[in-house]
Scaffold this active site. Sequence first.
Site, PDB file in Angstrom:
ATOM      1  N   LYS A 101       0.818  -1.199   0.000  1.00 18.03           N
ATOM      2  CA  LYS A 101       0.000   0.000   0.000  1.00 18.03           C
ATOM      3  C   LYS A 101       0.860   1.261   0.000  1.00 18.03           C
ATOM      4  O   LYS A 101       1.933   1.304   0.613  1.00 18.03           O
ATOM      5  CB  LYS A 101      -0.917   0.012   1.221  1.00 18.03           C
ATOM      6  CG  LYS A 101      -1.875  -1.162   1.280  1.00 18.03           C
ATOM      7  CD  LYS A 101      -2.821  -1.176   0.096  1.00 18.03           C
ATOM      8  CE  LYS A 101      -3.829  -2.300   0.198  1.00 18.03           C
ATOM      9  NZ  LYS A 101      -4.813  -2.281  -0.904  1.00 18.03           N
ATOM     10  N   ASP A 152      -0.267  -0.009  -4.603  1.00 16.16           N
ATOM     11  CA  ASP A 152      -1.707   0.233  -4.607  1.00 16.16           C
ATOM     12  C   ASP A 152      -2.017   1.457  -3.753  1.00 16.16           C
ATOM     13  O   ASP A 152      -1.788   1.459  -2.551  1.00 16.16           O
ATOM     14  CB  ASP A 152      -2.423  -1.001  -4.044  1.00 16.16           C
ATOM     15  CG  ASP A 152      -3.932  -0.865  -4.044  1.00 16.16           C
ATOM     16  OD1 ASP A 152      -4.450   0.142  -4.562  1.00 16.16           O
ATOM     17  OD2 ASP A 152      -4.598  -1.794  -3.532  1.00 16.16           O
ATOM     18  N   GLU A 159      -1.708   0.502  -8.948  1.00 15.35           N
ATOM     19  CA  GLU A 159      -3.145   0.216  -8.819  1.00 15.35           C
ATOM     20  C   GLU A 159      -3.904   1.380  -8.197  1.00 15.35           C
ATOM     21  O   GLU A 159      -3.452   2.007  -7.242  1.00 15.35           O
ATOM     22  CB  GLU A 159      -3.314  -1.035  -7.952  1.00 15.35           C
ATOM     23  CG  GLU A 159      -4.742  -1.464  -7.724  1.00 15.35           C
ATOM     24  CD  GLU A 159      -4.814  -2.798  -7.004  1.00 15.35           C
ATOM     25  OE1 GLU A 159      -5.853  -3.059  -6.355  1.00 15.35           O
ATOM     26  OE2 GLU A 159      -3.851  -3.594  -7.071  1.00 15.35           O
ATOM     27  N   GLU A 193     -11.652  -2.306  -9.250  1.00 19.50           N
ATOM     28  CA  GLU A 193     -12.360  -2.878  -8.107  1.00 19.50           C
ATOM     29  C   GLU A 193     -13.589  -2.052  -7.735  1.00 19.50           C
ATOM     30  O   GLU A 193     -14.512  -2.562  -7.095  1.00 19.50           O
ATOM     31  CB  GLU A 193     -11.446  -3.027  -6.894  1.00 19.50           C
ATOM     32  CG  GLU A 193     -11.027  -1.729  -6.231  1.00 19.50           C
ATOM     33  CD  GLU A 193     -10.110  -1.960  -5.042  1.00 19.50           C
ATOM     34  OE1 GLU A 193     -10.596  -1.862  -3.906  1.00 19.50           O
ATOM     35  OE2 GLU A 193      -8.929  -2.250  -5.260  1.00 19.50           O
ATOM     36  N   ASP A 246     -14.327  -7.052  -9.458  1.00 22.56           N
ATOM     37  CA  ASP A 246     -14.612  -7.828  -8.255  1.00 22.56           C
ATOM     38  C   ASP A 246     -16.014  -8.389  -8.415  1.00 22.56           C
ATOM     39  O   ASP A 246     -17.003  -7.650  -8.400  1.00 22.56           O
ATOM     40  CB  ASP A 246     -14.528  -6.949  -7.009  1.00 22.56           C
ATOM     41  CG  ASP A 246     -14.563  -7.752  -5.716  1.00 22.56           C
ATOM     42  OD1 ASP A 246     -15.273  -8.775  -5.681  1.00 22.56           O
ATOM     43  OD2 ASP A 246     -13.891  -7.358  -4.747  1.00 22.56           O
ATOM     44  N   HIS A 284     -10.039  -8.194  -8.043  1.00 21.13           N
ATOM     45  CA  HIS A 284      -9.802  -7.655  -6.709  1.00 21.13           C
ATOM     46  C   HIS A 284     -10.499  -8.506  -5.654  1.00 21.13           C
ATOM     47  O   HIS A 284     -11.589  -9.017  -5.859  1.00 21.13           O
ATOM     48  CB  HIS A 284     -10.350  -6.228  -6.621  1.00 21.13           C
ATOM     49  CG  HIS A 284     -10.522  -5.739  -5.213  1.00 21.13           C
ATOM     50  ND1 HIS A 284     -11.733  -5.797  -4.542  1.00 21.13           N
ATOM     51  CD2 HIS A 284      -9.626  -5.207  -4.344  1.00 21.13           C
ATOM     52  CE1 HIS A 284     -11.571  -5.303  -3.320  1.00 21.13           C
ATOM     53  NE2 HIS A 284     -10.309  -4.946  -3.168  1.00 21.13           N
TER      54      HIS A 284
END
Length: 384
Positions: free
Chosen positions: A184, A213, A239, A265, A288, A315
């Site tokens: 992250k 991400d 991402e 996502e 997702d 996701h």
Amino acid sequence: MSNSAVTEAQKANDLIQSARGEIKITNATVACYSWPRVQPITNGLHTYVNVNIAITKIETDIGVTGYGIGRDNVGENAMRKQFLAKMIGKDPTMTEAVWKEFWIPKLYGRRGQETKALSSIDMALWDIKGKLAGLPIWRLLGGYRNRIPTYVAGGYYSKGKGTRDLQAEMEGHVRNNARAVKMKIGAVEIAEDVERIKAVREVLGPDIKLMIDANCAYSYSDAIRLAKRVEEYDIYWFEEAVQPDDYEGFIKLSRATSIPLATGENEYTKHGFRDLIATQAIAFLQPDARYMGGVTEFMKVAGMAQAHGLNICPHGDQQAHIQLLGAIPNGHMLEFGAKELNPMAGQVYKYSADLNEDGTVTISDVPGMASDPNEAALEKYRVA
């Protein structure tokens, strides 16, 4: 096929042989569960204290039951219960008819909680269809391959977690067979995240894929600043750099960096993915199935993506997607949640997969979605 899969297939066949006429849904409910994480985790914008799931359960008059995976959310559950009340008496194999009945923007909305509610119902219906056919969904929908490459999603921020702790976490994932990892970014200053990314690449070496991400934390200009500074660390994808509706931001970022972009996502239905694909900015699409429309829409998006030469890297919860990735030739990688973050990892479902030595997972041959919940283990965490 394993012995348990053979038994399930024979059971389904026996039920089908005993059925007369149209199969009907006799009961449709949802069970919600929540349990605390080992410690709260934070991404670019949000902090998560608990794991929350909602399991949709659809029963039929021949004894075949289907399960769909969702999240325990007040708005989503309200819509889900409204839809489920209308499922009684329907034929569970008529997934397109159910989709047409419940995806009515004027009545229910075009995205968000309404589509999430429909998604879990659609997944439960496909679970039933697989069980009726005596086939795992990955075979029923196409049967492309039974082993899927994965990446381990971790690298969250947490209280007291320093750079060395982050490095140790990533080294642990690799020791546990990960061949790709995600971390992250976006919750601290860009310079600090650059140092975190550099530190992770140093311990991973050149052969492990590294994704970053931001969970939509950046403006397009800050995303460009970050990307320029980390290109040298061989980032496999960047991402959710910007907000999901900022298509212009994705386009500007894609033109400014050599790092491939990933997102999806927070996108919904074939219509949303059609427009996202049209930007020509995204290399890895991340639908997702729990959110964007279930199995029915996921497969349509996968087909559109294949026609445009794009990879699918869904996701979220691996249990919702492992079967779907096995059905399509452009199923690139499966997101695999870091076990250290979830004390119930491997216990939520009856047929959980684990990482093979080469970083892949082997798809279950159990008929259906292999999403049957482990109700005995979950019961003490039930909240609704």
